[in-house]
Design a protein around this motif. Structure first.
Motif, PDB file in Angstrom:
ATOM      1  N   ARG A  53      -8.985   3.427   1.950  1.00 25.65           N
ATOM      2  CA  ARG A  53      -9.454   4.346   0.912  1.00 25.65           C
ATOM      3  C   ARG A  53     -10.353   5.436   1.506  1.00 25.65           C
ATOM      4  N   PRO A 109      -4.474   7.333   6.997  1.00 23.33           N
ATOM      5  CA  PRO A 109      -5.002   6.164   6.270  1.00 23.33           C
ATOM      6  C   PRO A 109      -4.218   4.884   6.569  1.00 23.33           C
ATOM      7  N   THR A 156      -8.561  -2.517   2.400  1.00 24.97           N
ATOM      8  CA  THR A 156      -8.374  -1.512   1.349  1.00 24.97           C
ATOM      9  C   THR A 156      -9.482  -0.461   1.419  1.00 24.97           C
ATOM     10  N   ALA A 157     -10.721  -0.929   1.652  1.00 23.70           N
ATOM     11  CA  ALA A 157     -11.851   0.013   1.732  1.00 23.70           C
ATOM     12  C   ALA A 157     -11.657   0.981   2.897  1.00 23.70           C
ATOM     13  N   GLU A 208      -3.868  10.218  -1.559  1.00 23.95           N
ATOM     14  CA  GLU A 208      -4.053   9.225  -2.622  1.00 23.95           C
ATOM     15  C   GLU A 208      -3.616   7.862  -2.106  1.00 23.95           C
ATOM     16  N   LEU A 209      -4.327   6.823  -2.564  1.00 26.16           N
ATOM     17  CA  LEU A 209      -3.958   5.457  -2.156  1.00 26.16           C
ATOM     18  C   LEU A 209      -3.744   4.592  -3.386  1.00 26.16           C
ATOM     19  N   SER A 210      -2.654   3.827  -3.406  1.00 25.64           N
ATOM     20  CA  SER A 210      -2.516   2.788  -4.433  1.00 25.64           C
ATOM     21  C   SER A 210      -2.162   1.473  -3.745  1.00 25.64           C
ATOM     22  N   VAL A 221       0.395   5.361   0.403  1.00 25.72           N
ATOM     23  CA  VAL A 221      -0.486   6.510   0.640  1.00 25.72           C
ATOM     24  C   VAL A 221       0.340   7.766   0.424  1.00 25.72           C
ATOM     25  N   PHE A 223       0.859  -1.186   0.000  1.00 21.19           N
ATOM     26  CA  PHE A 223       0.000   0.000   0.000  1.00 21.19           C
ATOM     27  C   PHE A 223       0.895   1.235   0.000  1.00 21.19           C
ATOM     28  N   ALA A 253      -8.221   7.804   3.405  1.00 20.30           N
ATOM     29  CA  ALA A 253      -7.407   8.605   2.483  1.00 20.30           C
ATOM     30  C   ALA A 253      -8.251   9.727   1.888  1.00 20.30           C
ATOM     31  N   ALA A 254      -9.507   9.402   1.528  1.00 19.05           N
ATOM     32  CA  ALA A 254     -10.386  10.425   0.955  1.00 19.05           C
ATOM     33  C   ALA A 254     -10.629  11.526   1.981  1.00 19.05           C
TER      34      ALA A 254
END
Ligand code: ZN
Length: 404
Positions: free
Chosen positions: A303, A238, A299-300, A312-314, A217, A215, A306-307
């Protein structure tokens, strides 16, 4: 030689003064020292040592050829790992050869000890590199491009260790020689110690489905003292949400595991809001579906956080291996021949789990009284280690008696 004496010879190689325990990473000079030690030990026993195209070592008793009985394990470790995970299987293999020799045994089938490269993925992130490359479950181009924390590629590390990375790839010739594979390993949990008779040795039934995800961030690096809350875009939040979600995701999912054991903020200053945070999720469960569910849930959560924080998350999957069921006939035979020892599943991954997709494979476990592993306190009693080598010798002897 006894297992204890063999492990004693490498007890000072790769000690990690900062973390404790050992840091013996794949294709690094320390692992090279251990490989040299293994080659010397094998040659002292008259074994013929060869390096395959993926950097795995094979020490042959007799002429290499098809339908061989293979044992062995690995010599690398996790960062700050214990003395037994990997080297116990290698030392027990050498000791088993000595036991067989002293009993006058001559193998009727080719017999070899395999030492696999970078089993832990402690340096390049992908576990069981040597066996994955060999079986073709890892693309050689992708492997060559893997980097360690210093930005050194696997291709560069392999070259400096004397292994030509251009030759990486599926090795059907080597696989064709393997009739069966038996890996002895320290147990990495307390299941054996919790049994009434606390057996020295057990046989493996299965390995959990297991994957690793990276991950990243990205936020905005800024001053820890002057940045007001509305102006903060801190990627650590995050990341923290993901760590907490990893524990929550295990609720109600029997046998599932989710761990964030590695987290790297950039630039990593006490008085600095990080500009980005990388962390790695290790997730496992008895089947693939719950592993995927756990990763999606985490991940949810990351995410959403992060929002909220304006980051940003990858997320990128670095490896995945489905549930491994070891060869049932081999498993039952070994357990019976060793006097009805217990048959147990494990949550830890092994080269044996990778090879099981191609050849009949089994594992023997040696009792670990605390269950601690991947840490300096990992331990196995000397008597149990020797019992493990004796059990391995009996197993190899029996397998070598089989008609091809
Ligand atoms: Zn291991």
């Amino acid at each position: 030689m006894t297992v204890t004496a063999l492990l004693g010879e490498i007890a000072d190689v790769g000690r990690d003064g900062r973390r404790g325990g050992y840091s013996r990473h794949g294709f690094a000079p320390v692992e090279g020292e251990l490989r040299t030690w293994f080659v010397e030990q094998a040659q002292r026993r008259g074994l013929d040592v060869r390096t395959d195209r993926n950097g795995n070592l094979w020490a042959w008793w007799g002429t290499p050829g098809p339908n061989a009985v293979i044992t062995g394990s690995h010599l690398d470790s996790v960062p700050g790992g214990g003395a037994f995970d990997g080297p116990l299987g290698v030392a027990a293999s050498l000791s088993a050869v000595d036991l067989l020799r002293s009993g006058g045994f001559q193998p009727g089938r080719p017999l070899a000890i395999g030492v696999f490269s970078e089993e832990e993925g402690g340096r390049f992130g992908v576990p069981c590199l040597g066996s994955r490359l060999m079986t073709g479950s890892l693309d050689p181009d992708a492997a060559r491009r893997l980097t360690d924390s210093d930005g050194i590629t696997l291709a560069e590390a392999a070259s400096s260790a004397g292994v030509d990375p251009a030759r990486f790839g599926r090795d059907d010739e080597a696989l064709a020689d393997i009739g069966c594979f038996v890996e002895l390993h320290v147990e990495q949990g307390r299941a054996m110690d919790l049994l009434d008779d606390r057996p020295s040795v057990a046989v493996a039934s299965s390995i959990l489905a297991h994957g690793r995800w990276r991950f990243t961030v990205t936020g905005v690096g800024n001053h820890a003292g002057t940045t007001e809350v509305p102006d903060r875009r801190d990627p650590m939040l995050p990341a923290a949400a993901a760590v907490l979600a990893a524990r929550r995701a295990l609720g109600g999912r029997a046998g599932a595991r989710a761990t964030v054991g590695r987290l790297t903020p950039t630039p990593g200053g006490t008085n600095v809001i990080a500009s980005s945070v990388d962390f790695w999720l290790d997730a496992r469960a008895p089947e693939e579906a719950p592993v995927r569910e756990v990763v999606e849930e985490i991940t949810a959560a990351a995410r959403a956080a992060a929002a909220e924080e304006g980051c940003e998350l990858s997320v990128r999957q670095e490896s995945f291996g489905d549930t491994v069921l070891f060869d049932p006939a081999l498993r039952d035979r070994l357990a019976a021949e060793l006097g009805g020892v217990p048959v147990l599943p494990t949550g830890a991954g092994h080269d044996a789990g990778i090879l099981a997709s191609r050849v009949p494979t089994a594992m023997l476990f040696v009792r670990n009284p605390t269950g601690i592993s991947h840490a300096p306190a990992e331990h196995a009693e000397p008597a149990d280690c020797e019992a493990g080598a004796a059990a391995l010798a009996r197993t190899l002897e029996s397998l070598c008696r089989d008609e091809p």
